[in-house]
Design a protein around this motif. Structure first.
Motif, PDB file in Angstrom:
ATOM      1  N   THR A  84       0.841  -1.212   0.000  1.00  0.00           N
ATOM      2  CA  THR A  84       0.000   0.000   0.000  1.00  0.00           C
ATOM      3  C   THR A  84       0.869   1.252   0.000  1.00  0.00           C
ATOM      4  O   THR A  84       0.570   2.216  -0.714  1.00  0.00           O
ATOM      5  CB  THR A  84      -0.935   0.009   1.231  1.00  0.00           C
ATOM      6  OG1 THR A  84      -1.563  -1.266   1.343  1.00  0.00           O
ATOM      7  CG2 THR A  84      -2.007   1.072   1.098  1.00  0.00           C
TER       8      THR A  84
ATOM      9  N   ASP B 160      -6.756   0.142   3.950  1.00  0.00           N
ATOM     10  CA  ASP B 160      -5.895   0.360   2.779  1.00  0.00           C
ATOM     11  C   ASP B 160      -6.620   1.185   1.714  1.00  0.00           C
ATOM     12  O   ASP B 160      -6.028   2.088   1.111  1.00  0.00           O
ATOM     13  CB  ASP B 160      -5.393  -0.975   2.207  1.00  0.00           C
ATOM     14  CG  ASP B 160      -4.251  -1.554   3.048  1.00  0.00           C
ATOM     15  OD1 ASP B 160      -3.918  -0.937   4.090  1.00  0.00           O
ATOM     16  OD2 ASP B 160      -3.693  -2.594   2.665  1.00  0.00           O
TER      17      ASP B 160
ATOM     18  N   GLU C 114      -4.276  -4.765  -5.166  1.00  0.00           N
ATOM     19  CA  GLU C 114      -3.432  -5.208  -4.049  1.00  0.00           C
ATOM     20  C   GLU C 114      -4.079  -6.444  -3.450  1.00  0.00           C
ATOM     21  O   GLU C 114      -5.150  -6.379  -2.847  1.00  0.00           O
ATOM     22  CB  GLU C 114      -3.279  -4.118  -2.978  1.00  0.00           C
ATOM     23  CG  GLU C 114      -2.410  -4.621  -1.826  1.00  0.00           C
ATOM     24  CD  GLU C 114      -2.192  -3.633  -0.698  1.00  0.00           C
ATOM     25  OE1 GLU C 114      -2.297  -2.407  -0.912  1.00  0.00           O
ATOM     26  OE2 GLU C 114      -1.911  -4.120   0.426  1.00  0.00           O
TER      27      GLU C 114
HETATM   28 MG   LIG Z   1      -1.729  -3.062   2.263  1.00  0.00          MG
END
Ligand SMILES: [Mg+2]
Ligand SMILES: Nc1nc2c(ncn2[C@@H]2O[C@H](COP(=O)(O)OP(=O)(O)OP(=O)(O)O)[C@@H](O)[C@H]2O)c(=O)[nH]1
Length: 255
Positions: free
Chosen positions: A83, A111, A156
């Protein structure tokens, strides 16, 4: 893969109001010994799951290609720095092309909130007991987020060096992020992930003076598992060599 533990045996619930996806399971299991027939059935269930995922991944990939959306699937252990890398990437490149992010975590919207703070669009998927994102969830998230044509989409994945390696999401490349605090042996211990990735980013190199991490051996191990893997070494927080990553990204994106 995690189908053996039943973590794939889930149903997804999508909540457009919170721009969040919750994957819920009522599936409970024990790790008792299975008979050969049960084992054969479990293997078949795994294969069916992966085939189904691959069908959705193919649909995603053709949608991405048709709309010129460059997609990366970032994978790593928890806390390797995915992140942080994305936040700094957005800050560096957001004036050059649109960037959107799909975040996968077991719980919390932390996040996605970090990404939104940069001004970029983000959607959080909470996977609950599931330890990876899947292609069907990504297809839904792309529509809900309204990912623009001619843009960059970063996914992600859930912090996990095992299961995400088996699940194609339709991305152009898997990028494995390995921080120097994790030990240089990880490519040998988790070969599937390093085999599946086209790029390995060794992060947190600012910490090299304080940890026993042999960069050369790490590169050697990664190339043993995947001779074609490209390798970058950088620090996101201190900025060392960060431009090697943004240069690579810019070379791939044709808005
Ligand atoms: Mg992360
Ligand atoms: N020293 C140093 N710390 C870093 C660097 N990149 C990230 N960190 C720190 O590492 C910690 C974890 O970073 P995150 O970006 O949250 O890691 P992540 O991979 O997204 O974590 P999960 O989403 O939980 O898997 C934070 O405290 C960051 O500040 C770096 O280049 N150098």
């Amino acid at each position: 893969m995690c189908g053996i533990c039943g973590c794939s045996n889930l149903t997804g619930k999508f909540s457009p109001l919170s721009s969040k996806v919750d994957l819920l399971t009522s599936h409970h299991h024990s790790h008792e010994q299975h008979t050969p027939a049960e084992n054969a059935r479990l293997v078949q269930v795994e294969l069916d799951l992966l085939n189904k995922n691959n069908t959705y991944a193919t649909e995603n990939r053709s949608y991405f290609e048709k709309n010129n959306i460059f997609v990366l699937n970032l994978v790593s252990s928890p806390g390797a720095g995915k992140t942080t890398l994305l936040v700094e990437t957005i800050k560096a490149l957001k004036d050059k092309f649109p960037i959107a992010v799909i975040e996968g975590d077991q719980q919390t919207e932390n996040d996605a909130n970090r990404i939104r703070a940069t001004g970029a669009k983000a959607l959080q998927i909470n996977t609950g007991r599931m330890c990876h994102l899947d292609a069907h969830g990504i297809g839904q998230a792309v529509q809900n987020l309204g990912v623009q044509a001619n843009s960059f989409l970063a996914i992600e994945n859930v912090g996990n060096l095992v299961c995400p390696s088996s699940f194609d999401l339709g991305e152009a490349h898997k990028v494995v992020v390995l921080s120097v605090t994790e030990g240089e042996d990880k490519p040998l211990k988790y070969p599937d992930m390093f085999h599946a990735a086209d790029l390995m980013i060794i992060t947190k190199i600012d910490l090299l003076p304080y940890v026993d991490f042999d960069v050369e051996r790490c590169e050697e191990f990664a190339r043993k598992v995947n001779p074609k893997i490209k390798i970058l070494k950088l620090s996101t927080t201190k900025g060392n060599n960060f431009s090697s990553w943004t240069d690579w990204l810019e070379s791939k994106i044709k808005p």
